[in-house]
Design a protein around this motif. Structure first.
Motif, PDB file in Angstrom:
ATOM      1  N   LEU A   3       0.808  -1.221   0.000  1.00 13.31           N
ATOM      2  CA  LEU A   3       0.000   0.000   0.000  1.00 13.31           C
ATOM      3  C   LEU A   3       0.843   1.275   0.000  1.00 13.31           C
ATOM      4  O   LEU A   3       0.319   2.356  -0.227  1.00 13.31           O
ATOM      5  CB  LEU A   3      -0.928   0.006   1.217  1.00 13.31           C
ATOM      6  CG  LEU A   3      -1.955  -1.135   1.269  1.00 13.31           C
ATOM      7  CD1 LEU A   3      -2.811  -1.010   2.515  1.00 13.31           C
ATOM      8  CD2 LEU A   3      -2.843  -1.118   0.024  1.00 13.31           C
ATOM      9  N   ALA A   4       2.146   1.168   0.281  1.00 12.81           N
ATOM     10  CA  ALA A   4       2.997   2.357   0.301  1.00 12.81           C
ATOM     11  C   ALA A   4       3.187   2.891  -1.115  1.00 12.81           C
ATOM     12  O   ALA A   4       3.436   2.136  -2.048  1.00 12.81           O
ATOM     13  CB  ALA A   4       4.345   2.033   0.922  1.00 12.81           C
ATOM     14  N   ARG A   5       3.084   4.209  -1.249  1.00 13.29           N
ATOM     15  CA  ARG A   5       3.172   4.838  -2.571  1.00 13.29           C
ATOM     16  C   ARG A   5       4.354   5.806  -2.606  1.00 13.29           C
ATOM     17  O   ARG A   5       4.846   6.242  -1.568  1.00 13.29           O
ATOM     18  CB  ARG A   5       1.877   5.590  -2.881  1.00 13.29           C
ATOM     19  CG  ARG A   5       0.642   4.684  -2.864  1.00 13.29           C
ATOM     20  CD  ARG A   5      -0.619   5.468  -3.112  1.00 13.29           C
ATOM     21  NE  ARG A   5      -0.615   6.126  -4.411  1.00 13.29           N
ATOM     22  CZ  ARG A   5      -1.591   6.937  -4.836  1.00 13.29           C
ATOM     23  NH1 ARG A   5      -2.629   7.185  -4.049  1.00 13.29           N
ATOM     24  NH2 ARG A   5      -1.532   7.482  -6.037  1.00 13.29           N
ATOM     25  N   PRO A   6       4.823   6.173  -3.812  1.00 14.69           N
ATOM     26  CA  PRO A   6       5.917   7.148  -3.925  1.00 14.69           C
ATOM     27  C   PRO A   6       5.518   8.493  -3.337  1.00 14.69           C
ATOM     28  O   PRO A   6       4.337   8.833  -3.237  1.00 14.69           O
ATOM     29  CB  PRO A   6       6.126   7.251  -5.448  1.00 14.69           C
ATOM     30  CG  PRO A   6       5.587   5.984  -6.006  1.00 14.69           C
ATOM     31  CD  PRO A   6       4.427   5.615  -5.126  1.00 14.69           C
ATOM     32  N   LEU A   7       6.516   9.272  -2.943  1.00 17.99           N
ATOM     33  CA  LEU A   7       6.264  10.601  -2.388  1.00 17.99           C
ATOM     34  C   LEU A   7       5.552  11.488  -3.393  1.00 17.99           C
ATOM     35  O   LEU A   7       5.764  11.362  -4.607  1.00 17.99           O
ATOM     36  CB  LEU A   7       7.591  11.270  -2.013  1.00 17.99           C
ATOM     37  CG  LEU A   7       8.329  10.723  -0.796  1.00 17.99           C
ATOM     38  CD1 LEU A   7       9.716  11.336  -0.725  1.00 17.99           C
ATOM     39  CD2 LEU A   7       7.553  11.024   0.475  1.00 17.99           C
ATOM     40  N   PRO A   8       4.709  12.428  -2.909  1.00 17.76           N
ATOM     41  CA  PRO A   8       4.105  13.395  -3.830  1.00 17.76           C
ATOM     42  C   PRO A   8       5.190  14.259  -4.465  1.00 17.76           C
ATOM     43  O   PRO A   8       6.256  14.494  -3.877  1.00 17.76           O
ATOM     44  CB  PRO A   8       3.177  14.213  -2.938  1.00 17.76           C
ATOM     45  CG  PRO A   8       3.673  14.004  -1.550  1.00 17.76           C
ATOM     46  CD  PRO A   8       4.270  12.637  -1.515  1.00 17.76           C
ATOM     47  N   HIS A   9       4.904  14.756  -5.644  1.00 20.09           N
ATOM     48  CA  HIS A   9       5.912  15.462  -6.439  1.00 20.09           C
ATOM     49  C   HIS A   9       6.476  16.679  -5.712  1.00 20.09           C
ATOM     50  O   HIS A   9       7.680  16.968  -5.791  1.00 20.09           O
ATOM     51  CB  HIS A   9       5.308  15.881  -7.785  1.00 20.09           C
ATOM     52  CG  HIS A   9       6.283  16.546  -8.700  1.00 20.09           C
ATOM     53  ND1 HIS A   9       7.421  15.911  -9.170  1.00 20.09           N
ATOM     54  CD2 HIS A   9       6.309  17.807  -9.227  1.00 20.09           C
ATOM     55  CE1 HIS A   9       8.096  16.739  -9.942  1.00 20.09           C
ATOM     56  NE2 HIS A   9       7.450  17.885  -9.992  1.00 20.09           N
ATOM     57  N   TYR A  10       5.628  17.404  -4.982  1.00 17.84           N
ATOM     58  CA  TYR A  10       6.122  18.624  -4.340  1.00 17.84           C
ATOM     59  C   TYR A  10       7.175  18.328  -3.283  1.00 17.84           C
ATOM     60  O   TYR A  10       8.109  19.113  -3.078  1.00 17.84           O
ATOM     61  CB  TYR A  10       4.966  19.446  -3.754  1.00 17.84           C
ATOM     62  CG  TYR A  10       4.431  19.007  -2.408  1.00 17.84           C
ATOM     63  CD1 TYR A  10       4.897  19.588  -1.234  1.00 17.84           C
ATOM     64  CD2 TYR A  10       3.448  18.030  -2.309  1.00 17.84           C
ATOM     65  CE1 TYR A  10       4.406  19.200   0.000  1.00 17.84           C
ATOM     66  CE2 TYR A  10       2.952  17.637  -1.085  1.00 17.84           C
ATOM     67  CZ  TYR A  10       3.432  18.223   0.072  1.00 17.84           C
ATOM     68  OH  TYR A  10       2.938  17.835   1.287  1.00 17.84           O
ATOM     69  N   LEU A  11       7.065  17.171  -2.606  1.00 17.44           N
ATOM     70  CA  LEU A  11       8.081  16.806  -1.622  1.00 17.44           C
ATOM     71  C   LEU A  11       9.380  16.387  -2.305  1.00 17.44           C
ATOM     72  O   LEU A  11      10.475  16.692  -1.821  1.00 17.44           O
ATOM     73  CB  LEU A  11       7.568  15.681  -0.727  1.00 17.44           C
ATOM     74  CG  LEU A  11       6.465  16.049   0.268  1.00 17.44           C
ATOM     75  CD1 LEU A  11       6.084  14.836   1.115  1.00 17.44           C
ATOM     76  CD2 LEU A  11       6.893  17.205   1.164  1.00 17.44           C
ATOM     77  N   VAL A  12       9.264  15.712  -3.417  1.00 20.18           N
ATOM     78  CA  VAL A  12      10.460  15.327  -4.173  1.00 20.18           C
ATOM     79  C   VAL A  12      11.200  16.569  -4.648  1.00 20.18           C
ATOM     80  O   VAL A  12      12.434  16.662  -4.549  1.00 20.18           O
ATOM     81  CB  VAL A  12      10.083  14.426  -5.365  1.00 20.18           C
ATOM     82  CG1 VAL A  12      11.304  14.166  -6.246  1.00 20.18           C
ATOM     83  CG2 VAL A  12       9.497  13.115  -4.868  1.00 20.18           C
ATOM     84  N   GLN A  13      10.454  17.563  -5.133  1.00 22.57           N
ATOM     85  CA  GLN A  13      11.080  18.803  -5.581  1.00 22.57           C
ATOM     86  C   GLN A  13      11.798  19.509  -4.432  1.00 22.57           C
ATOM     87  O   GLN A  13      12.922  20.013  -4.594  1.00 22.57           O
ATOM     88  CB  GLN A  13      10.028  19.737  -6.188  1.00 22.57           C
ATOM     89  CG  GLN A  13       9.569  19.357  -7.586  1.00 22.57           C
ATOM     90  CD  GLN A  13       8.638  20.395  -8.158  1.00 22.57           C
ATOM     91  OE1 GLN A  13       7.665  20.787  -7.521  1.00 22.57           O
ATOM     92  NE2 GLN A  13       8.922  20.841  -9.376  1.00 22.57           N
ATOM     93  N   ARG A  14      11.158  19.556  -3.277  1.00 24.13           N
ATOM     94  CA  ARG A  14      11.770  20.222  -2.129  1.00 24.13           C
ATOM     95  C   ARG A  14      13.027  19.481  -1.674  1.00 24.13           C
ATOM     96  O   ARG A  14      14.010  20.106  -1.276  1.00 24.13           O
ATOM     97  CB  ARG A  14      10.765  20.323  -0.980  1.00 24.13           C
ATOM     98  CG  ARG A  14       9.635  21.302  -1.261  1.00 24.13           C
ATOM     99  CD  ARG A  14       8.706  21.394  -0.080  1.00 24.13           C
ATOM    100  NE  ARG A  14       7.585  22.284  -0.352  1.00 24.13           N
ATOM    101  CZ  ARG A  14       6.633  22.562   0.528  1.00 24.13           C
ATOM    102  NH1 ARG A  14       6.667  22.016   1.737  1.00 24.13           N
ATOM    103  NH2 ARG A  14       5.629  23.368   0.208  1.00 24.13           N
ATOM    104  N   TYR A  15      12.979  18.156  -1.730  1.00 23.42           N
ATOM    105  CA  TYR A  15      14.166  17.392  -1.367  1.00 23.42           C
ATOM    106  C   TYR A  15      15.328  17.734  -2.290  1.00 23.42           C
ATOM    107  O   TYR A  15      16.450  17.993  -1.824  1.00 23.42           O
ATOM    108  CB  TYR A  15      13.891  15.885  -1.424  1.00 23.42           C
ATOM    109  CG  TYR A  15      15.163  15.090  -1.541  1.00 23.42           C
ATOM    110  CD1 TYR A  15      16.053  15.000  -0.475  1.00 23.42           C
ATOM    111  CD2 TYR A  15      15.501  14.477  -2.753  1.00 23.42           C
ATOM    112  CE1 TYR A  15      17.242  14.302  -0.593  1.00 23.42           C
ATOM    113  CE2 TYR A  15      16.687  13.777  -2.875  1.00 23.42           C
ATOM    114  CZ  TYR A  15      17.554  13.697  -1.797  1.00 23.42           C
ATOM    115  OH  TYR A  15      18.741  13.026  -1.929  1.00 23.42           O
TER     116      TYR A  15
END
Length: 216
Positions: A3-15
């Motif tokens: 059930l675990a999904r990839p991080l939302p795009h905005y968090l990836v961008q901030r990282y």
């Protein structure tokens, strides 16, 4: 875990932004933290509330604070009964293993957990009285604080209960034998502070005055 999904795009961008700036400019410092381990000066026990940002308020860098967050910044009394105690475990590690010099309990205005405790103790939130309510059973820690403010004018009760969340936690910290020992030996200092979210204010508890006073 399917059930675990990839991080939302905005968090990836901030990282990626953090990695390219803050991390890149302080690469040697982060390597030192990794190799030498953490040596925080202070532990801060604060609320889970997303509006409370202890590291920003005090301008702390990575490795400076050992932070524990929970609902309403509460510390339970010392109770080595074999059950799982996340807050007590964090305190034990910070004080005995990391040997922090300061332990700060940071409360704040407009605390939803404190409001829930007030509603529960005044009979307006029966759902929190249920044994199955994790929030309700956690807020039982603050019942002694409610008893101290119940005779205040109604409009003052919740602001005063927010302060009691800090004071009850400080009192409960002193029930831990290893904390009392270090405080009495002047190896550890306890501090209680209140953060005003809207005004950006900060009060600290002055034991001599028996009250919270503005940090100047």
């Amino acid at each position: 875990m399917k059930l675990a999904r990839p991080l939302p795009h905005y968090l990836v961008q901030r990282y990626h932004g953090w990695k390219a700036t803050t991390f890149a400019e302080n690469r040697n410092w982060f390597r030192r933290l990794a190799e030498d381990g953490q040596r925080p000066r202070a532990m801060v026990i604060t609320c889970c509330d997303s509006r409370v940002h202890a590291t920003a308020i005090f301008g702390a860098e990575s490795g400076e604070f050992f932070i524990h967050r929970n609902i309403a910044n509460l510390v339970p009394p010392y109770a080595p009964d074999g059950e799982q105690h996340g807050t007590s475990a964090a305190i034990e590690y910070a004080v005995n293993a990391l040997k922090v010099a300061h332990l700060v309990v940071m409360g704040h205005t407009n605390c939803g957990g404190v409001q829930g405790c007030h509603a529960m103790c005044s009979g307006h939130a029966p759902e929190l009285e249920e044994k199955t309510s994790f929030v309700g059973r956690w807020m039982d820690i603050l019942r002694p604080g409610y008893d101290r403010v119940v005779d205040f004018p109604l409009e003052e009760q919740i602001p005063e209960l927010e302060r009691q969340a800090v004071l009850v936690s400080l009192e409960n910290l002193m029930t831990f034998p290893f904390i009392r020992e270090k405080v009495e030996a002047e190896e550890l200092a306890l501090h209680g502070v209140m953060h005003d979210i809207a005004a950006g204010g900060l009060e600290q508890y002055d034991s001599a005055a028996g009250a919270f006073v503005q940090v100047l």
